[in-house]
Design a protein around this motif. Structure first.
Motif, PDB file in Angstrom:
ATOM      1  N   VAL A  67      46.072  37.358  33.809  1.00 36.10           N
ATOM      2  CA  VAL A  67      45.902  38.303  35.048  1.00 36.10           C
ATOM      3  C   VAL A  67      44.343  39.079  34.634  1.00 36.10           C
ATOM      4  O   VAL A  67      43.654  39.075  35.706  1.00 36.10           O
ATOM      5  CB  VAL A  67      46.793  39.505  34.471  1.00 36.10           C
ATOM      6  N   LEU A  68      43.970  38.929  33.175  1.00 40.05           N
ATOM      7  CA  LEU A  68      42.689  39.646  33.246  1.00 40.05           C
ATOM      8  C   LEU A  68      41.502  38.503  33.950  1.00 40.05           C
ATOM      9  O   LEU A  68      40.580  38.997  34.452  1.00 40.05           O
ATOM     10  CB  LEU A  68      42.212  39.691  31.770  1.00 40.05           C
ATOM     11  N   HIS A  69      41.862  37.226  33.461  1.00 41.73           N
ATOM     12  CA  HIS A  69      40.902  36.131  34.125  1.00 41.73           C
ATOM     13  C   HIS A  69      40.904  35.911  35.534  1.00 41.73           C
ATOM     14  O   HIS A  69      39.888  35.788  36.335  1.00 41.73           O
ATOM     15  CB  HIS A  69      41.138  34.750  33.323  1.00 41.73           C
ATOM     16  N   ALA A  70      42.254  35.951  35.958  1.00 39.05           N
ATOM     17  CA  ALA A  70      42.297  35.973  37.500  1.00 39.05           C
ATOM     18  C   ALA A  70      41.797  37.124  38.238  1.00 39.05           C
ATOM     19  O   ALA A  70      40.986  36.884  39.149  1.00 39.05           O
ATOM     20  CB  ALA A  70      43.822  36.160  38.034  1.00 39.05           C
ATOM     21  N   LEU A  71      41.785  38.234  37.692  1.00 36.93           N
ATOM     22  CA  LEU A  71      40.921  39.318  38.336  1.00 36.93           C
ATOM     23  C   LEU A  71      39.517  39.372  38.059  1.00 36.93           C
ATOM     24  O   LEU A  71      38.644  39.552  39.125  1.00 36.93           O
ATOM     25  CB  LEU A  71      41.540  40.861  37.620  1.00 36.93           C
ATOM     26  N   GLU A  72      38.969  38.605  36.836  1.00 35.33           N
ATOM     27  CA  GLU A  72      37.571  38.742  36.686  1.00 35.33           C
ATOM     28  C   GLU A  72      37.098  37.530  38.209  1.00 35.33           C
ATOM     29  O   GLU A  72      36.050  37.663  38.301  1.00 35.33           O
ATOM     30  CB  GLU A  72      37.282  38.040  35.434  1.00 35.33           C
ATOM     31  N   ILE A  73      37.819  36.435  37.898  1.00 36.97           N
ATOM     32  CA  ILE A  73      37.376  35.458  39.030  1.00 36.97           C
ATOM     33  C   ILE A  73      37.292  35.971  40.352  1.00 36.97           C
ATOM     34  O   ILE A  73      36.443  35.753  41.061  1.00 36.97           O
ATOM     35  CB  ILE A  73      38.526  34.085  38.897  1.00 36.97           C
ATOM     36  N   VAL A 131      51.432  30.159  35.643  1.00 39.57           N
ATOM     37  CA  VAL A 131      51.315  29.767  37.112  1.00 39.57           C
ATOM     38  C   VAL A 131      51.751  30.964  37.867  1.00 39.57           C
ATOM     39  O   VAL A 131      51.602  30.943  38.901  1.00 39.57           O
ATOM     40  CB  VAL A 131      52.511  28.614  36.906  1.00 39.57           C
ATOM     41  N   GLU A 132      52.702  31.798  37.241  1.00 38.67           N
ATOM     42  CA  GLU A 132      53.289  33.133  38.310  1.00 38.67           C
ATOM     43  C   GLU A 132      52.167  33.819  38.252  1.00 38.67           C
ATOM     44  O   GLU A 132      52.063  34.417  39.553  1.00 38.67           O
ATOM     45  CB  GLU A 132      54.364  33.582  37.510  1.00 38.67           C
ATOM     46  N   VAL A 133      51.321  34.247  37.528  1.00 42.52           N
ATOM     47  CA  VAL A 133      50.334  34.957  37.639  1.00 42.52           C
ATOM     48  C   VAL A 133      49.228  34.321  38.548  1.00 42.52           C
ATOM     49  O   VAL A 133      48.476  35.064  39.711  1.00 42.52           O
ATOM     50  CB  VAL A 133      49.448  35.312  36.438  1.00 42.52           C
ATOM     51  N   ALA A 134      49.091  33.109  38.565  1.00 43.25           N
ATOM     52  CA  ALA A 134      47.932  32.448  39.481  1.00 43.25           C
ATOM     53  C   ALA A 134      48.613  32.654  41.071  1.00 43.25           C
ATOM     54  O   ALA A 134      47.854  32.603  41.818  1.00 43.25           O
ATOM     55  CB  ALA A 134      47.879  31.100  39.127  1.00 43.25           C
ATOM     56  N   ARG A 135      49.995  32.347  41.187  1.00 41.65           N
ATOM     57  CA  ARG A 135      50.531  32.555  42.468  1.00 41.65           C
ATOM     58  C   ARG A 135      50.510  33.859  42.896  1.00 41.65           C
ATOM     59  O   ARG A 135      50.421  33.960  44.049  1.00 41.65           O
ATOM     60  CB  ARG A 135      52.118  31.915  42.209  1.00 41.65           C
ATOM     61  N   ALA A 136      50.746  34.880  42.148  1.00 43.06           N
ATOM     62  CA  ALA A 136      50.610  36.024  42.589  1.00 43.06           C
ATOM     63  C   ALA A 136      49.293  36.601  43.064  1.00 43.06           C
ATOM     64  O   ALA A 136      49.233  37.323  44.107  1.00 43.06           O
ATOM     65  CB  ALA A 136      51.072  37.152  41.391  1.00 43.06           C
ATOM     66  N   PRO A 181      43.990  29.340  42.047  1.00 46.71           N
ATOM     67  CA  PRO A 181      44.486  27.723  41.633  1.00 46.71           C
ATOM     68  C   PRO A 181      44.552  27.810  39.956  1.00 46.71           C
ATOM     69  O   PRO A 181      43.978  28.315  39.206  1.00 46.71           O
ATOM     70  CB  PRO A 181      43.385  26.860  41.986  1.00 46.71           C
ATOM     71  N   PRO A 182      45.594  27.191  39.580  1.00 45.42           N
ATOM     72  CA  PRO A 182      46.021  27.274  38.118  1.00 45.42           C
ATOM     73  C   PRO A 182      45.178  27.013  37.484  1.00 45.42           C
ATOM     74  O   PRO A 182      44.923  27.407  36.244  1.00 45.42           O
ATOM     75  CB  PRO A 182      47.236  26.473  38.077  1.00 45.42           C
ATOM     76  N   HIS A 183      44.168  25.815  37.698  1.00 42.68           N
ATOM     77  CA  HIS A 183      43.315  25.254  36.940  1.00 42.68           C
ATOM     78  C   HIS A 183      42.229  26.204  36.838  1.00 42.68           C
ATOM     79  O   HIS A 183      41.275  26.103  35.535  1.00 42.68           O
ATOM     80  CB  HIS A 183      42.732  23.883  37.602  1.00 42.68           C
ATOM     81  N   LEU A 184      41.780  27.280  37.381  1.00 36.01           N
ATOM     82  CA  LEU A 184      40.894  28.220  37.129  1.00 36.01           C
ATOM     83  C   LEU A 184      41.354  29.180  36.043  1.00 36.01           C
ATOM     84  O   LEU A 184      40.583  29.700  35.479  1.00 36.01           O
ATOM     85  CB  LEU A 184      40.437  29.152  38.411  1.00 36.01           C
ATOM     86  N   LEU A 185      42.719  28.999  35.693  1.00 39.10           N
ATOM     87  CA  LEU A 185      43.053  30.026  34.702  1.00 39.10           C
ATOM     88  C   LEU A 185      43.204  29.264  33.429  1.00 39.10           C
ATOM     89  O   LEU A 185      43.924  29.593  32.625  1.00 39.10           O
ATOM     90  CB  LEU A 185      44.235  30.813  34.957  1.00 39.10           C
TER      91      LEU A 185
END
Length: 422
Positions: free
Chosen positions: A63-69, A293-298, A302-306
């Motif tokens: 979640v932290l990295h998805a938000l940062e990206i 993967v669930e966080v990436a989907r939410a 893309p999962p590879h960015l996480l």
């Protein structure tokens, strides 16, 4: 009393002993567990307790990295203020609105930090709100971010003018009140009613809660020296007082840090049995990978960015990165740009994000595209150099457009072709 006088009355400061007049408001629905607004804002139905907060959700690395990206890519993309022309559009560089959204939103934040917080509020709280400071000519001069959880739309609708919005907000100085649309710029995130954005953290409470629980389990498991729960069995009957003492002694001797490998000596014909499935049997590692993967989907990342590369290939990562810009970031760009245009833009002007640099491929692919555009006459040399942040050549060498020698304008003779032979 007409509608405008009622609105004026709403916005006047209250005197001693006065109470605020009632008005149809979305805020009244926020406390109604059966209302759709309550569901949109909290993600729950019937007022059940929400266990996951923004802070606990951000303890998940995914979640932290998805938000940062998402916020980082959004913040590094410039938003330009344009003026419509008969033959296209031109930058309104001299406008105060261009400076406000491109260079300096306020004295405390850079434009990068401002846009980073903007999208972060939309993703994690459902919307972004700020107070609009104006100069003597009533032009916006700076923007101050407000706590999105302390801003609630209050709506009024009639058959003549349609929907009119006000905002019950708490300001950074601690004061609060009801403000008109000229004072508050509110940008809801993904919305089901056009007024309130969906609170992603609350709505996905079950998914995020299971991921947080898996992390908590791992922490407690390793804090306990990776020792699973233990059952102590005795052949004879043990009274409650002795059970409590045995349990206390066992936890004191074999629980906690630096106690792995200690020797247990059991008397009273007692046996120690391990309870529960092993981490391998419960697929603990697979569950934690699936949570990524669930966080990436939410969040639309893309999962590879996480760094979830179990199913990634080098051939599809570039395509997924382009799809990330097109399908995840472009809606965020358009949502904010259209909100800024609707609220701030002067007649004949509009805001637009420029994600061109993000859509560039690798160097070889990009220059092959430039070559095709140059040789077909679609771009000149100076236009290509501007896209690469290079100084223009100037003169005919940079301004002329090429036309292939074997092509001509339909219906016109080609001046370079040889005269027909008799």
């Amino acid at each position: 009393m007409d509608i405008r006088s009622i609105f004026t009355r709403w916005l006047e400061p209250l005197g001693a002993g006065e109470t605020a007049p009632s008005a149809p408001s979305a805020s009244s629905e926020l406390t109604d567990p059966d209302s759709d607004t309550f569901w949109i804002m909290t993600g729950t139905k019937g007022g059940s307790r929400v266990s996951v907060t923004e802070r606990s959700a951000m303890t998940l690395p995914a979640v932290l990295h998805a938000l940062e990206i998402l916020t980082g890519v959004f913040a590094m993309t410039p938003m330009i203020y344009y003026r419509r022309e008969a033959d296209g559009k031109t930058r309104a560089d001299n406008s105060h609105l261009f400076t406000l959204f491109h260079d300096r939103p306020n004295d405390a934040q850079s434009i990068f930090l401002f846009k980073e917080v903007l999208l972060g509020d939309m993703l994690m709280a459902g919307g972004f709100a700020n107070f609009v400071h104006r100069d003597g000519m009533f032009r916006p001069k700076s923007l101050s971010r407000l706590n999105p959880r302390a801003v609630q739309p209050a709506q009024f609708w009639d058959r003549t003018d349609g929907l009119e919005l006000f905002y019950d907000a708490q300001l950074p100085d601690g004061s609060s009140g009801r403000f008109s649309r000229t004072d508050i710029w509110h940008v809801p995130g993904f919305s089901r009613d056009g007024l309130l954005g969906v609170n992603r953290v609350k709505l996905l409470d079950d998914m995020l809660g299971s991921a947080v629980a898996a992390g908590e389990y791992a922490r407690h498991f390793w804090e306990n020296n990776a020792q699973p729960a233990t059952l102590l069995k005795a052949k004879g009957k043990v009274n409650p007082e002795d059970k409590a003492k045995i349990k206390f002694d066992w936890k004191r001797m074999f629980s906690g840090a630096r106690k792995a490998g200690e020797v247990a000596v059991l008397d009273q014909e007692m046996d120690a049995t391990t309870l529960g499935a092993t981490n391998r049997d419960s697929q603990f590692v697979e569950v934690r990978a699936f949570n990524v993967v669930e966080v990436a989907r939410a969040f639309g990342v893309p999962p590879h960015l996480l760094y979830e590369l179990s199913r990634a290939t080098f051939s599809n990562i570039e395509q997924q990165s382009l799809e990330f810009i097109m399908y995840s970031m472009m809606p965020h760009y358009e949502r904010v740009a259209s909100a800024a245009t609707h609220y701030f833009a002067e007649p004949g002007h509009f805001f637009e994000f420029l994600p061109d640099a993000l859509l560039k491929g690798d160097v070889k692919t990009r220059w092959e595209a430039y070559k095709a555009a140059r040789e077909s006459g679609a771009m000149n040399a100076d236009e290509i150099r501007r896209r690469e942040n290079l100084q223009p050549i100037g003169g005919k060498a940079g301004e002329e457009y090429w036309r292939p020698a074997n092509m001509a304008v339909s219906g016109e003779p080609n001046p370079t072709s040889a005269p027909p032979q008799p």
